[in-house]
Design an enzyme around this catalytic site. Structure first.
Site, PDB file in Angstrom:
ATOM      1  N   ASP A  62      10.225 -11.009  -1.492  1.00  0.00           N
ATOM      2  CA  ASP A  62       9.988  -9.604  -1.821  1.00  0.00           C
ATOM      3  C   ASP A  62      11.102  -8.731  -1.269  1.00  0.00           C
ATOM      4  O   ASP A  62      11.947  -9.184  -0.501  1.00  0.00           O
ATOM      5  CB  ASP A  62       8.615  -9.140  -1.308  1.00  0.00           C
ATOM      6  CG  ASP A  62       8.314  -9.612   0.112  1.00  0.00           C
ATOM      7  OD1 ASP A  62       9.254 -10.015   0.817  1.00  0.00           O
ATOM      8  OD2 ASP A  62       7.141  -9.566   0.514  1.00  0.00           O
ATOM      9  N   ASN A 121      -4.407  -7.953   5.577  1.00  0.00           N
ATOM     10  CA  ASN A 121      -5.376  -7.755   4.490  1.00  0.00           C
ATOM     11  C   ASN A 121      -5.371  -8.932   3.506  1.00  0.00           C
ATOM     12  O   ASN A 121      -5.955  -8.846   2.433  1.00  0.00           O
ATOM     13  CB  ASN A 121      -5.073  -6.442   3.747  1.00  0.00           C
ATOM     14  CG  ASN A 121      -3.691  -6.425   3.109  1.00  0.00           C
ATOM     15  OD1 ASN A 121      -2.970  -7.424   3.141  1.00  0.00           O
ATOM     16  ND2 ASN A 121      -3.306  -5.302   2.534  1.00  0.00           N
ATOM     17  N   HIS A 123      -2.644 -10.272   2.123  1.00  0.00           N
ATOM     18  CA  HIS A 123      -1.562 -10.301   1.135  1.00  0.00           C
ATOM     19  C   HIS A 123      -0.612 -11.460   1.422  1.00  0.00           C
ATOM     20  O   HIS A 123      -0.453 -11.894   2.563  1.00  0.00           O
ATOM     21  CB  HIS A 123      -0.822  -8.958   1.044  1.00  0.00           C
ATOM     22  CG  HIS A 123       0.085  -8.608   2.172  1.00  0.00           C
ATOM     23  ND1 HIS A 123       0.340  -7.309   2.547  1.00  0.00           N
ATOM     24  CD2 HIS A 123       0.827  -9.376   3.019  1.00  0.00           C
ATOM     25  CE1 HIS A 123       1.182  -7.303   3.550  1.00  0.00           C
ATOM     26  NE2 HIS A 123       1.496  -8.538   3.866  1.00  0.00           N
ATOM     27  N   GLU A 128      -0.764  -7.465  -2.983  1.00  0.00           N
ATOM     28  CA  GLU A 128      -1.810  -6.807  -2.221  1.00  0.00           C
ATOM     29  C   GLU A 128      -3.186  -7.154  -2.795  1.00  0.00           C
ATOM     30  O   GLU A 128      -3.278  -7.659  -3.921  1.00  0.00           O
ATOM     31  CB  GLU A 128      -1.596  -5.284  -2.280  1.00  0.00           C
ATOM     32  CG  GLU A 128      -0.276  -4.813  -1.672  1.00  0.00           C
ATOM     33  CD  GLU A 128      -0.293  -4.761  -0.134  1.00  0.00           C
ATOM     34  OE1 GLU A 128      -1.088  -5.481   0.496  1.00  0.00           O
ATOM     35  OE2 GLU A 128       0.495  -3.985   0.428  1.00  0.00           O
TER      36      GLU A 128
HETATM   37  P1  PGA Z   1       4.495 -10.619   9.906  1.00  0.00           P
HETATM   38  O1  PGA Z   1       4.170 -10.234   8.404  1.00  0.00           O
HETATM   39  O2  PGA Z   1       5.218 -11.930   9.857  1.00  0.00           O
HETATM   40  O3  PGA Z   1       5.387  -9.520  10.406  1.00  0.00           O
HETATM   41  O4  PGA Z   1       3.194 -10.726  10.627  1.00  0.00           O
HETATM   42  C1  PGA Z   1       3.511 -11.107   7.575  1.00  0.00           C
HETATM   43  C2  PGA Z   1       3.195 -10.438   6.255  1.00  0.00           C
HETATM   44  O5  PGA Z   1       2.804  -9.254   6.265  1.00  0.00           O
HETATM   45  O6  PGA Z   1       3.331 -11.089   5.207  1.00  0.00           O
END
Ligand code: PGA
Length: 220
Positions: A62, A121, A123, A128
């Site tokens: 992304d 959440n 995702h 999302e």
């Molecule tokens: P993080 O993010 O590695 O900073 O915990 C993971 C994500 O939101 O996909």
């Protein structure tokens, strides 16, 4: 979905680095790579191993849609933490912000290994809650929760972009092998919901229950 409980974050980074190293022994490996806090230890370990990346192609999961950000862009993150320190051919490095690469990502590039983080959440990438299980690579609006989670990388919450481009759930699921990396007890609840709960578009990561080669590497 199998969960591997690692002794420490360092252990998690080493174990996933072993899998990447093994994948790099393929003739033309294709990897999907994440950003965020969790893969930092992995990228550091991969740099230390001084592996041959000359035959490797990578796709990032992304990228924010915002031309004004520099340091927080995922392109910047990847070059800073990995690509500048390995011998990858820059022509083999792709980000979904380049729309020309969407058809390739969506229609069977044959990804050998897809590395993922998981958001609070549920995702994966920027898919999302509510994202269709059939979703392809596309532009999305970020949820308030994700904007809040990611605000730690920006001067203020108002500086966090509200849109991003993300690889869809369908191309993620077409990867031959998927690894989720999760570090910290705050990820346990969502991991449990995604791995053992209902398979539902409200929890995008729950789609991974339908994949036959997914492992979760977790450390406290
Ligand atoms: P993080 O993010 O590695 O900073 O915990 C993971 C994500 O939101 O996909």
């Amino acid at each position: 979905m199998e969960i591997i409980k690692c002794k420490s974050y360092e252990d998690l980074s080493n174990l996933v680095a072993d899998i990447v190293e093994h994948t790099l022994t393929l003739p033309e490996p294709k990897l999907v790579l994440p950003t965020g806090s969790t893969p930092l230890g992995l990228y550091k370990e991969l740099v230390n191993r001084e592996l041959d990346w000359s035959h490797v192609t990578t796709y990032n999961l992304d990228e924010y849609v915002d031309n004004t950000i520099q340091e927080q862009s995922y392109k910047h993150f990847m070059w800073e933490n990995l690509f500048n320190h390995i011998n990858i051919d820059e022509d083999n490095v792709f980000f979904p912000s380049d729309t020309a690469v969407w058809p390739e990502i969506n229609y069977g590039v044959g990804v050998d290994l897809c590395l993922l983080g998981i958001g609070g959440n549920g995702h994966i990438a920027f898919n999302e809650p509510g994202s269709s299980f059939e979703s392809e690579t596309r532009m999305v609006d970020l949820t308030e929760e994700t904007i809040k989670d990611n605000s730690r990388f920006f001067p203020t919450i108002d500086d966090v972009p509200t849109q991003a481009v993300t690889m869809g759930l369908k191309p993620i699921m077409s990867s031959k092998r998927i690894i989720i990396m999760a570090n910290g007890k705050h990820k346990l609840n969502i991991l449990n919901v995604a791995m053992n709960g209902e398979i539902t578009e409200s929890v995008p990561a729950s789609i991974l229950q339908k994949h036959n080669n997914v492992k979760v590497y977790y450390s406290d």
